[in-house]
Design an enzyme around this catalytic site. Structure first.
Site, short mmCIF file in Angstrom:
data_model
loop_
_atom_site.label_atom_id
_atom_site.label_comp_id
_atom_site.label_asym_id
_atom_site.label_seq_id
_atom_site.Cartn_x
_atom_site.Cartn_y
_atom_site.Cartn_z
N ASN A 8 -5.67 47.71 -7.92
CA ASN A 8 -6.90 48.16 -8.57
C ASN A 8 -6.82 47.69 -10.03
O ASN A 8 -6.05 48.23 -10.80
CB ASN A 8 -6.98 49.69 -8.48
CG ASN A 8 -8.15 50.25 -9.29
OD1 ASN A 8 -9.05 49.50 -9.67
ND2 ASN A 8 -8.13 51.54 -9.53
N TRP A 9 -7.63 46.68 -10.35
CA TRP A 9 -7.56 46.11 -11.71
C TRP A 9 -8.39 46.91 -12.72
O TRP A 9 -8.43 46.56 -13.89
CB TRP A 9 -8.03 44.65 -11.69
CG TRP A 9 -6.99 43.71 -11.14
CD1 TRP A 9 -5.72 44.01 -10.77
CD2 TRP A 9 -7.15 42.30 -10.93
NE1 TRP A 9 -5.06 42.87 -10.33
CE2 TRP A 9 -5.92 41.81 -10.41
CE3 TRP A 9 -8.20 41.39 -11.09
CZ2 TRP A 9 -5.71 40.47 -10.09
CZ3 TRP A 9 -8.00 40.05 -10.76
CH2 TRP A 9 -6.78 39.60 -10.26
N LYS A 10 -9.08 47.93 -12.24
CA LYS A 10 -9.87 48.80 -13.14
C LYS A 10 -10.73 47.95 -14.08
O LYS A 10 -11.27 46.94 -13.66
CB LYS A 10 -8.94 49.74 -13.90
CG LYS A 10 -7.93 50.44 -12.98
CD LYS A 10 -7.22 51.58 -13.64
CE LYS A 10 -6.13 52.09 -12.71
NZ LYS A 10 -5.72 53.43 -13.00
N HIS A 97 -12.18 57.24 -6.03
CA HIS A 97 -11.04 57.09 -6.94
C HIS A 97 -11.06 58.21 -7.97
O HIS A 97 -12.13 58.62 -8.43
CB HIS A 97 -11.07 55.72 -7.63
CG HIS A 97 -9.81 55.44 -8.38
ND1 HIS A 97 -9.59 55.90 -9.65
CD2 HIS A 97 -8.68 54.78 -8.01
CE1 HIS A 97 -8.38 55.52 -10.05
NE2 HIS A 97 -7.80 54.84 -9.07
N GLU A 99 -10.55 58.31 -11.05
CA GLU A 99 -11.27 58.05 -12.31
C GLU A 99 -12.79 58.18 -12.11
O GLU A 99 -13.50 58.61 -13.01
CB GLU A 99 -10.86 56.67 -12.86
CG GLU A 99 -9.48 56.73 -13.49
CD GLU A 99 -8.64 55.47 -13.36
OE1 GLU A 99 -9.21 54.39 -13.15
OE2 GLU A 99 -7.40 55.58 -13.47
N GLU A 173 -3.66 59.73 -3.80
CA GLU A 173 -3.35 59.47 -5.20
C GLU A 173 -3.37 60.79 -5.97
O GLU A 173 -4.44 61.23 -6.41
CB GLU A 173 -4.37 58.51 -5.81
CG GLU A 173 -4.39 57.16 -5.14
CD GLU A 173 -4.85 56.08 -6.10
OE1 GLU A 173 -4.10 55.12 -6.28
OE2 GLU A 173 -5.94 56.22 -6.68
N GLY A 179 -1.53 56.47 -13.62
CA GLY A 179 -1.48 55.93 -14.97
C GLY A 179 -0.63 56.76 -15.93
O GLY A 179 -0.69 56.58 -17.14
N SER A 218 1.34 55.41 -10.28
CA SER A 218 2.50 54.90 -11.02
C SER A 218 3.50 54.16 -10.13
O SER A 218 4.72 54.27 -10.32
CB SER A 218 3.18 56.02 -11.79
OG SER A 218 2.29 56.55 -12.76
N GLY A 239 -2.24 50.38 -9.70
CA GLY A 239 -3.09 50.11 -10.86
C GLY A 239 -2.34 49.24 -11.86
O GLY A 239 -2.25 48.02 -11.71
N GLY A 240 -1.76 49.89 -12.87
CA GLY A 240 -1.12 49.18 -13.98
C GLY A 240 -0.19 48.05 -13.57
O GLY A 240 -0.26 46.95 -14.14
C1 PEP Z 1 -4.88 53.55 -9.43
O1 PEP Z 1 -5.62 53.14 -10.29
O2 PEP Z 1 -5.31 53.73 -8.29
C2 PEP Z 1 -3.47 53.80 -9.77
C3 PEP Z 1 -2.69 54.32 -8.85
O3 PEP Z 1 -3.06 53.50 -11.05
P1 PEP Z 1 -1.53 53.43 -11.59
O4 PEP Z 1 -0.75 52.61 -10.57
O5 PEP Z 1 -1.63 52.74 -12.91
O6 PEP Z 1 -1.01 54.82 -11.67
#
Ligand code: PEP
Length: 254
Positions: A8-10, A97, A99, A173, A179, A218, A239-240
């Protein structure tokens, strides 16, 4: 079941930056994606076609949209339709999601409408669920997961429910792990994924066994293989650590 490793590049990466990352990925995967893995990227809308072009004619690689509004078209300034995503080449969508739920106040009801609409339009849906820290500490994990699953899947017409295998994936999640650098421990992941599998079985019967349940929160190259090896963990949503090709490649190979 094929494991899904999703990125997920957000709201990161311009088109040239997306092209650069995806070129590094496809170069490294030129010999083929590990056959038991599906690599899925959710880029920002503006880069969906860039990633689709780089993935064209390659196996086990797919692209999804991070968001959409669940009607065909209309006066919805700032929104993107599933037809637009389809035109750009996306085959998956992300729904629910954390966010979207917590920063943009998307309700369970909107998540349900988005899930039903995307499935109806022929998209594969990755439905995200997960509890906040407050909910976990109040012992509400199972109740939250049950509410989020039943509100999203309950309203689906009977005919849709019978055909969800291959069209629906769940991403667990925990909100407190996204994050934040705090990854859920193996016992916490096992407990949540087992609860999700049981809830899905109550709702959907035998189909539940065929629905991938991904873990997200994470995920890093250092913890990916331990997570993906746990019972009922059928993939990872990252994500990150998916923003840099080298780090995402390590996760794909984990
Ligand atoms: C996400 O955006 O779905 C996510 C899990 O982010 P991160 O890996 O940065 O925690």
């Amino acid at each position: 079941m094929q494991k899904i490793i999703a990125a997920n590049w957000k709201m990161y990466k311009t088109r040239p930056e997306a092209a650069q990352t995806v070129a590094e990925l496809t170069q490294a995967l030129a010999g083929g994606t590990p056959h038991d893995r599906l690599v899925l990227i959710f880029p920002p809308f503006t880069s969906v076609d860039v990633v689709v072009a780089a993935f064209r004619d390659k196996k086990n690689l797919a692209v999804g949209g991070q968001n959409f509004y669940p009607v065909e078209q209309g006066a919805f300034t700032g929104e993107i339709s599933t037809a637009m995503l389809k035109d750009a080449g996306a085959t998956w969508v992300l729904v629910g999601h954390s966010e979207r739920r917590h920063v943009f106040s998307e309700s369970d009801e909107l998540v349900a409408r988005k899930t039903a609409f995307a499935l109806e339009q022929g998209f594969k849906v990755m439905l995200c669920v997960g509890e906040t820290l407050q909910e976990r500490e109040a012992g509400q994990l199972r109740d939250v997961l049950s509410r989020q699953l039943s509100s999203a899947l309950g309203p689906l017409p009977e005919a849709q429910r019978g055909t969800l295998a291959g069209r629906l994936a769940i991403a667990y999640e925990p909100v407190w792990a996204i994050g934040t650098g705090k990854v859920a421990g193996p016992a916490e992941v096992r407990e949540a994924h087992a609860a999700l599998r049981a809830l899905l079985a109550e709702m959907l019967g035998e189909t539940a066994a065929d629905l991938p349940i991904l873990y997200g929160g994470s995920v890093k190259p250092t913890n990916a293989s331990a997570l993906v090896g746990l019972d009922n963990v059928d993939g990872l949503l990252v994500g990150g650590a998916s923003l840099e090709a080298q780090s995402f490649l390590q996760i794909i190979g984990s």
